[in-house]
Motif scaffolding. Structure first.
Motif, PDB file in Angstrom:
ATOM      1  N   ARG A   2      31.366  35.471  40.690  1.00  0.00           N
ATOM      2  CA  ARG A   2      31.710  34.617  41.734  1.00  0.00           C
ATOM      3  C   ARG A   2      31.179  32.932  41.064  1.00  0.00           C
ATOM      4  N   TYR A 126      45.136  41.847  51.579  1.00  0.00           N
ATOM      5  CA  TYR A 126      44.077  42.204  50.481  1.00  0.00           C
ATOM      6  C   TYR A 126      44.725  43.273  49.694  1.00  0.00           C
ATOM      7  N   ARG A 155      38.725  38.216  51.076  1.00  0.00           N
ATOM      8  CA  ARG A 155      37.408  38.456  50.188  1.00  0.00           C
ATOM      9  C   ARG A 155      36.565  39.405  50.240  1.00  0.00           C
ATOM     10  N   LYS A 156      36.360  40.115  51.201  1.00  0.00           N
ATOM     11  CA  LYS A 156      35.558  41.139  51.415  1.00  0.00           C
ATOM     12  C   LYS A 156      35.761  42.277  50.768  1.00  0.00           C
ATOM     13  N   ASP A 160      35.248  41.013  42.738  1.00  0.00           N
ATOM     14  CA  ASP A 160      34.630  39.748  42.691  1.00  0.00           C
ATOM     15  C   ASP A 160      35.341  38.969  41.744  1.00  0.00           C
ATOM     16  N   GLU A 163      39.755  35.721  42.045  1.00  0.00           N
ATOM     17  CA  GLU A 163      39.663  34.321  42.690  1.00  0.00           C
ATOM     18  C   GLU A 163      40.560  34.128  43.776  1.00  0.00           C
ATOM     19  N   ILE A 164      40.201  33.587  44.828  1.00  0.00           N
ATOM     20  CA  ILE A 164      41.088  33.115  45.897  1.00  0.00           C
ATOM     21  C   ILE A 164      41.255  31.460  45.910  1.00  0.00           C
ATOM     22  N   GLY A 246      34.507  32.320  51.241  1.00  0.00           N
ATOM     23  CA  GLY A 246      34.629  32.828  50.031  1.00  0.00           C
ATOM     24  C   GLY A 246      35.558  32.311  49.192  1.00  0.00           C
ATOM     25  N   ASP A 248      37.399  30.492  46.449  1.00  0.00           N
ATOM     26  CA  ASP A 248      37.006  29.842  44.903  1.00  0.00           C
ATOM     27  C   ASP A 248      37.324  28.712  44.675  1.00  0.00           C
TER      28      ASP A 248
END
Length: 410
Positions: A2, A126, A155-156, A160, A163-164, A246, A248
């Motif tokens: 991250r 997700y 994100r959870k 990792d 990316e968002i 979270g 990115d």
């Protein structure tokens, strides 16, 4: 792994604006080529300009992403193959794609270039993120309809290394993440091929079949209303929530905007992000300043969109489709000539004696008075009324290349 600090991703309509975006704080810039970029009316980048822009960005340690996010028809596929062959040589840092077929062509022709999945693909859960990740995408752009809470849940539940990217500022679309059919229906120009006529900004009335020509009121507006006209998204006051979710990459909308818009938004969000990571208390203290600065570019009032739940009637503008504009863009400073005057390609009229403002990339705003204007041949001028005229100016202060000149509206 991250990112320690989220990326600030800024739009650019042409090479000049790309350089402004980098100079004023962007970590990365997204651009469109001459095909397949969903902004058919934008100037966009030629192959040569794209090469120069990428070289400029890389020289400054920044990145460039190229949009190819149309919904492709059969007739487009041969040209898509040829376009990606060109991009393979140019080597942008990533491609932004929405169409699964276009995605597979990109992975076949230029697998070494990262692929980011456009918001046009309607990425709202997700499981969708996992789908694209398994196919090789390195980043997915969230749909604008997601809340902070939903983005945090994504994100959870994703790896990792995926990316968002999320829009945090700019125009909102009436339709689900840009998939609007109004333009095609009214004008034959397809929004999903980059030719949107923005009918969501038009003025509408209701008529009753047996009373043609009689316009009925909507939402208490006496003679019609802009029922689809959304306020602009602005999250400058909510950086902590964005960080905590979270995200990115923090994306600014506006690939058809001016250098003034890009410089103002890039510099303000750059300061806000850096201040927050330096000291959250400093960020909170400076919120009034960020709000004042962000309002110095064109906007349609502000909203937080869907970030804090479903939108309400307060998200729309019912009485107008025009921008609020407090400042006029005058131009960007270029090289100094032998007479000590600075070159400028003028964008709007100003006069000798005018008080103007100089935007500096480091956050300073300097007030200056126009002391001298000459044409390209050195002949004195009292004003510069012709757009894009090459002129030279003396403002009585030292200037730097790509300092931006703006003038407060009367």
């Amino acid at each position: 792994m991250r990112r320690e600090k989220p990326e600030l991703l800024i739009p650019a309509s042409n090479l000049e604006v790309l350089k402004v975006a980098i100079t004023y704080g962007a970590d990365a810039v997204y651009i469109g080529g001459e095909m397949f970029s969903l902004r058919a009316k934008a100037k966009n980048f030629s192959k040569e300009d794209m090469k120069e822009g990428i070289a400029f960005a890389h020289k400054h340690g920044k990145q460039v992403y190229v949009t190819a996010n149309i919904t492709a028809h059969n007739r487009d596929l041969e040209a898509v193959h040829a376009y990606f062959q060109e991009l393979k040589e140019i080597k942008p840092d990533a491609l932004i794609i929405s169409d699964p077929g276009v995605f597979m062509i990109a992975k076949e022709i230029c697998p070494e270039i990262d692929v980011h999945i456009s918001t046009q693909a309607n990425n709202v859960n997700y499981a969708t993120y996992h789908f694209w990740h398994k196919l090789g995408a390195t980043r997915v752009v969230s749909a604008r309809e997601l809340s902070i809470r939903e983005i945090g849940e994504i994100r959870k539940n994703i790896p990792d290394d995926l990316e968002i990217e999320t829009f945090i500022h700019g125009a909102m679309c009436i339709s689900y993440s840009g998939r609007c059919l109004l333009s095609n229906y009214f004008t034959g120009r397809d929004a999903n091929l980059g030719a949107c006529t923005h009918p969501c900004r038009w003025k509408y009335y209701i008529t009753e079949e047996s009373r043609p020509g009689e316009y009925l009121p909507i939402e208490e507006n006496e003679r019609g209303t802009y029922i689809f006209n959304s306020k602009d998204l602005c999250m400058i006051e909510h950086i902590p929530d964005i960080i905590e979710a979270g995200i990115d990459s923090l994306k600014i909308e506006g690939r058809m905007k001016t250098a003034l818009y890009v410089a103002t938004v890039a510099r303000t969000y750059r300061q806000a992000i850096d201040d927050y990571f330096k000291d959250p208390a400093l960020y909170e203290k400076n919120i009034p300043y960020y709000k004042e600065e962000i309002a110095k570019c064109t906007y349609r009032q502000f909203t937080t969109g869907f970030f804090y739940g479903p939108t309400t009637h307060e998200t729309q503008i019912y009485d107008s489709n025009t921008y609020i504009r407090e400042y006029t863009y005058l131009g960007l400073i270029g090289e100094k000539n032998s007479a000590g005057l600075y070159s400028l390609e003028q964008r709007n009229k100003f006069c000798v004696g005018d008080t103007i403002e100089v935007m500096k990339p480091d956050g300073r705003n300097l007030t200056a008075i126009v002391k001298t204007i000459t044409d390209a041949d050195g002949e004195p001028m009292e004003s510069c009324p012709h757009p894009k005229q090459q002129i030279y100016v003396d403002l009585g202060i030292e200037l730097d290349i790509r300092d931006l000149l703006r003038k407060k509206e009367d």
